[in-house]
Motif scaffolding. Sequence first.
Motif, PDB file in Angstrom:
ATOM      1  N   TYR A 139       0.932  -0.989  -0.094  1.00  0.00           N
ATOM      2  CA  TYR A 139       0.099  -0.080  -0.072  1.00  0.00           C
ATOM      3  C   TYR A 139       0.925   1.296   0.098  1.00  0.00           C
ATOM      4  N   THR A 140       2.123   1.121   0.432  1.00  0.00           N
ATOM      5  CA  THR A 140       3.001   2.380   0.600  1.00  0.00           C
ATOM      6  C   THR A 140       3.387   2.513  -0.839  1.00  0.00           C
TER       7      THR A 140
ATOM      8  N   PRO B  50       1.287   4.443  -4.708  1.00  0.00           N
ATOM      9  CA  PRO B  50       1.116   5.678  -5.400  1.00  0.00           C
ATOM     10  C   PRO B  50       2.047   5.625  -6.728  1.00  0.00           C
TER      11      PRO B  50
ATOM     12  N   SER C  69      -6.590   2.382  -5.123  1.00  0.00           N
ATOM     13  CA  SER C  69      -6.507   2.295  -3.574  1.00  0.00           C
ATOM     14  C   SER C  69      -7.825   1.521  -3.211  1.00  0.00           C
TER      15      SER C  69
ATOM     16  N   TYR D 149      -4.620   2.628   6.684  1.00  0.00           N
ATOM     17  CA  TYR D 149      -4.264   3.785   7.297  1.00  0.00           C
ATOM     18  C   TYR D 149      -2.455   4.287   7.278  1.00  0.00           C
TER      19      TYR D 149
ATOM     20  N   SER E 144      -1.452   3.951   3.592  1.00  0.00           N
ATOM     21  CA  SER E 144      -1.576   5.220   3.165  1.00  0.00           C
ATOM     22  C   SER E 144      -0.666   6.462   3.521  1.00  0.00           C
ATOM     23  N   LEU E 145      -0.560   6.323   5.101  1.00  0.00           N
ATOM     24  CA  LEU E 145       0.233   7.484   5.410  1.00  0.00           C
ATOM     25  C   LEU E 145       2.042   7.194   5.152  1.00  0.00           C
TER      26      LEU E 145
ATOM     27  N   GLY F  67       2.535   5.771   2.218  1.00  0.00           N
ATOM     28  CA  GLY F  67       2.541   6.155   0.771  1.00  0.00           C
ATOM     29  C   GLY F  67       2.812   7.723   0.336  1.00  0.00           C
ATOM     30  N   GLY F  68       2.037   8.497   1.394  1.00  0.00           N
ATOM     31  CA  GLY F  68       1.873  10.092   1.226  1.00  0.00           C
ATOM     32  C   GLY F  68       3.415  10.370   1.688  1.00  0.00           C
ATOM     33  N   LEU F  69       3.741   9.706   2.770  1.00  0.00           N
ATOM     34  CA  LEU F  69       5.394  10.292   3.171  1.00  0.00           C
ATOM     35  C   LEU F  69       6.374   9.863   2.040  1.00  0.00           C
TER      36      LEU F  69
ATOM     37  N   THR G 106       5.979   9.579  -1.228  1.00  0.00           N
ATOM     38  CA  THR G 106       5.721  10.369  -2.180  1.00  0.00           C
ATOM     39  C   THR G 106       6.017  11.949  -2.006  1.00  0.00           C
ATOM     40  N   TYR G 107       6.088  12.394  -0.695  1.00  0.00           N
ATOM     41  CA  TYR G 107       6.265  13.698  -0.384  1.00  0.00           C
ATOM     42  C   TYR G 107       8.040  13.942  -0.631  1.00  0.00           C
TER      43      TYR G 107
END
Length: 120
Positions: free
Chosen positions: A55-56, A59, A65, A86, A89-90, A92-94, A96-97
Amino acid sequence: MKFTKKWLFIAFFVVIIMVLILWLHKNYKGFSPEEFRNWILRWGWVAPFIFVVLYTLRPFVLFPSSIFAITSGLSFGFYWGCLYTYLGSLGGGLLTYYAINRFGRFKKNKQWKNEKYEKV
């Protein structure tokens, strides 16, 4: 625009990614949450870690998703599935950032030469 080795490498990489996406789409078009659930649960006690890692990385491979979210509920139950979704997703967002921040830094420095933007 000059054709350098860098641009040739980027174009080659983009073509490889596009071919891979088209191949995956052709061969796994009917990929369902139940099939994904069965594949995840084959990992046994490591399945939650594998799920969060996948999931990480989601993206970057443009996988929907919704299939991951449904699979987590089917595989691990409501509460654990929500937690693993969660966390993935967290992550993956980190990831990607940090990837955009790391690889987009040279472009930002070229575009924002003004003193006002130095404070940002």
